[in-house]
Scaffold this active site. Structure first.
Site, PDB file in Angstrom:
ATOM      1  N   ASP A  39       0.847  -1.197   0.000  1.00 41.59           N
ATOM      2  CA  ASP A  39       0.000   0.000   0.000  1.00 41.59           C
ATOM      3  C   ASP A  39       0.877   1.240   0.000  1.00 41.59           C
ATOM      4  O   ASP A  39       2.066   1.171   0.328  1.00 41.59           O
ATOM      5  CB  ASP A  39      -0.905  -0.007   1.247  1.00 41.59           C
ATOM      6  CG  ASP A  39      -2.235   0.683   1.022  1.00 41.59           C
ATOM      7  OD1 ASP A  39      -2.226   1.917   0.761  1.00 41.59           O
ATOM      8  OD2 ASP A  39      -3.269   0.017   1.101  1.00 41.59           O
ATOM      9  N   ASP A  65       3.468   1.940  -4.593  1.00 47.35           N
ATOM     10  CA  ASP A  65       2.597   2.717  -5.474  1.00 47.35           C
ATOM     11  C   ASP A  65       2.413   1.854  -6.716  1.00 47.35           C
ATOM     12  O   ASP A  65       3.356   1.641  -7.483  1.00 47.35           O
ATOM     13  CB  ASP A  65       3.258   4.048  -5.821  1.00 47.35           C
ATOM     14  CG  ASP A  65       2.461   4.857  -6.831  1.00 47.35           C
ATOM     15  OD1 ASP A  65       1.496   4.338  -7.430  1.00 47.35           O
ATOM     16  OD2 ASP A  65       2.824   6.036  -7.050  1.00 47.35           O
ATOM     17  N   VAL A  66       1.211   1.342  -6.929  1.00 44.52           N
ATOM     18  CA  VAL A  66       0.999   0.359  -7.992  1.00 44.52           C
ATOM     19  C   VAL A  66       1.209   0.927  -9.391  1.00 44.52           C
ATOM     20  O   VAL A  66       1.335   0.163 -10.356  1.00 44.52           O
ATOM     21  CB  VAL A  66      -0.406  -0.279  -7.904  1.00 44.52           C
ATOM     22  CG1 VAL A  66      -0.556  -1.073  -6.615  1.00 44.52           C
ATOM     23  CG2 VAL A  66      -1.517   0.756  -8.063  1.00 44.52           C
ATOM     24  N   ASN A  92      -5.947  -5.396  -5.885  1.00 44.55           N
ATOM     25  CA  ASN A  92      -7.124  -4.771  -5.281  1.00 44.55           C
ATOM     26  C   ASN A  92      -7.059  -3.244  -5.275  1.00 44.55           C
ATOM     27  O   ASN A  92      -8.099  -2.587  -5.257  1.00 44.55           O
ATOM     28  CB  ASN A  92      -7.286  -5.286  -3.847  1.00 44.55           C
ATOM     29  CG  ASN A  92      -8.235  -4.445  -3.033  1.00 44.55           C
ATOM     30  OD1 ASN A  92      -9.449  -4.496  -3.212  1.00 44.55           O
ATOM     31  ND2 ASN A  92      -7.694  -3.633  -2.125  1.00 44.55           N
ATOM     32  N   TYR A 161     -14.885   5.422 -13.829  1.00 51.67           N
ATOM     33  CA  TYR A 161     -14.601   4.301 -12.924  1.00 51.67           C
ATOM     34  C   TYR A 161     -15.116   2.996 -13.521  1.00 51.67           C
ATOM     35  O   TYR A 161     -14.412   1.983 -13.535  1.00 51.67           O
ATOM     36  CB  TYR A 161     -15.256   4.557 -11.569  1.00 51.67           C
ATOM     37  CG  TYR A 161     -15.079   3.446 -10.570  1.00 51.67           C
ATOM     38  CD1 TYR A 161     -13.872   3.253  -9.906  1.00 51.67           C
ATOM     39  CD2 TYR A 161     -16.132   2.570 -10.273  1.00 51.67           C
ATOM     40  CE1 TYR A 161     -13.705   2.224  -8.986  1.00 51.67           C
ATOM     41  CE2 TYR A 161     -15.983   1.545  -9.353  1.00 51.67           C
ATOM     42  CZ  TYR A 161     -14.764   1.373  -8.714  1.00 51.67           C
ATOM     43  OH  TYR A 161     -14.604   0.363  -7.804  1.00 51.67           O
ATOM     44  N   LYS A 165     -12.978  -0.448 -14.635  1.00 52.41           N
ATOM     45  CA  LYS A 165     -13.256  -1.793 -14.131  1.00 52.41           C
ATOM     46  C   LYS A 165     -13.601  -2.749 -15.273  1.00 52.41           C
ATOM     47  O   LYS A 165     -13.304  -3.949 -15.194  1.00 52.41           O
ATOM     48  CB  LYS A 165     -14.378  -1.744 -13.089  1.00 52.41           C
ATOM     49  CG  LYS A 165     -13.973  -1.020 -11.806  1.00 52.41           C
ATOM     50  CD  LYS A 165     -12.762  -1.666 -11.141  1.00 52.41           C
ATOM     51  CE  LYS A 165     -12.396  -1.036  -9.811  1.00 52.41           C
ATOM     52  NZ  LYS A 165     -11.292  -1.745  -9.133  1.00 52.41           N
ATOM     53  N   THR A 198     -17.543   0.076   2.770  1.00 48.17           N
ATOM     54  CA  THR A 198     -16.204   0.474   3.202  1.00 48.17           C
ATOM     55  C   THR A 198     -16.117   1.993   3.086  1.00 48.17           C
ATOM     56  O   THR A 198     -17.079   2.660   2.701  1.00 48.17           O
ATOM     57  CB  THR A 198     -15.148  -0.173   2.295  1.00 48.17           C
ATOM     58  OG1 THR A 198     -15.379   0.263   0.944  1.00 48.17           O
ATOM     59  CG2 THR A 198     -15.222  -1.689   2.355  1.00 48.17           C
TER      60      THR A 198
END
Length: 267
Positions: A39, A65-66, A92, A161, A165, A198
């Site tokens: 993360d 950092d992805v 994720n 978004y 996805k 969440t």
């Protein structure tokens, strides 16, 4: 009957410091896996890893950092060194910025594309490099990408978004084909989570109300529940259980698949 036992396997979960990622990491650890929390939130990530260790799991935190290719290479090297291999990668990490298309902010859109799409693609890349026969893991494994029910429905306020996805769905299928054709021994699947309360899910409900799409955040969440045949929002453990299944030998002949975990909302 094949079990969901992951004893002896090593998993890396991006965005694992909180929310769905933390729940997935906990479920993988409960199934016996050693887990790396990856993360950008260093302190929270360390705390999540520490909490897993307190429960008896073998867990580490790695800063990641992805969107950064070099950080991926470093993170995988650290995980292999600290935990002894790499068998499971859960892509994720993701962000959501609510906008009506008529008010689209290009910078926010690019950020979502960078984190959600490029971040996932890099995760697949480095999972393949680690898990293929000549890699430091070398035993094959499983990649689970986190898409969204937003990839299968038309919901207002989340156009970009939703597009990101949907891209994860396509990445999953092409990656599964490449892995099979090239003999990597890595299964690649994705799940489509429902709206889950969440921090990200709650913020979406607030944002939709602020855009005037619903009279209140509660009404937004209620509308989603009404669209869902099972009549409720998702829960973290619903998504985490699906990740454990796809990571396990119970799914050993499943690859290139997208698993809805949405209570029927996207059917």
């Amino acid at each position: 009957m094949t079990s969901y036992d992951l004893t002896g396997r090593v998993a890396l979960v991006t965005g694992g410091a909180q929310g769905l990622g933390a729940g997935m990491a906990e479920a993988l650890a409960a199934a016996g896996a050693s887990v790396a929390i990856a993360d950008v939130q260093n302190q929270l990530g360390e705390e999540t890893a520490s909490a897993l260790r307190a429960q008896g799991a073998k867990a580490e935190f790695v800063a990641l950092d992805v969107t950064d290719d070099g950080q991926w290479a470093t993170a995988v090297e650290k995980v292999v060194g600290a935990l002894g291999g790499l068998d499971i990668v859960v892509n994720n990490a993701g962000i959501e910025v609510t906008n009506l298309i008529v008010d689209l902010d290009a910078d926010s859109a690019r950020k979502m594309l960078d984190v959600n799409v490029i971040g996932t693609a890099l995760g697949i890349k480095h999972a393949f490099r680690a898990m293929r026969p000549e890699g430091p893991g070398g035993k094959g494994g499983a990649v689970v990408n986190i898409a969204s029910v937003a990839a299968t429905i038309a919901f207002p306020g989340i156009g970009v978004y939703s597009a990101t996805k949907s891209a994860i769905d396509r990445l999953t299928r092409v990656a599964a084909m490449e892995s099979g054709k090239l003999g990597y021994g890595v299964r690649v699947n994705c799940i489509y989570p429902a709206l889950t309360p969440t921090a990200m899910g709650n913020k979406l409900a607030v944002d939709c109300a602020e855009l005037g799409l619903f009279p209140s955040p509660e009404a937004a969440a209620g509308a989603v529940a009404e669209m869902t045949p099972l009549g409720r929002l998702g829960q973290v453990d619903d998504m985490a259980d699906a990740v454990v299944f796809l990571s396990s030998d119970a799914a050993k002949f499943i690859t290139g698949a997208g698993l809805p975990v949405d209570g029927g909302m996207g059917m």
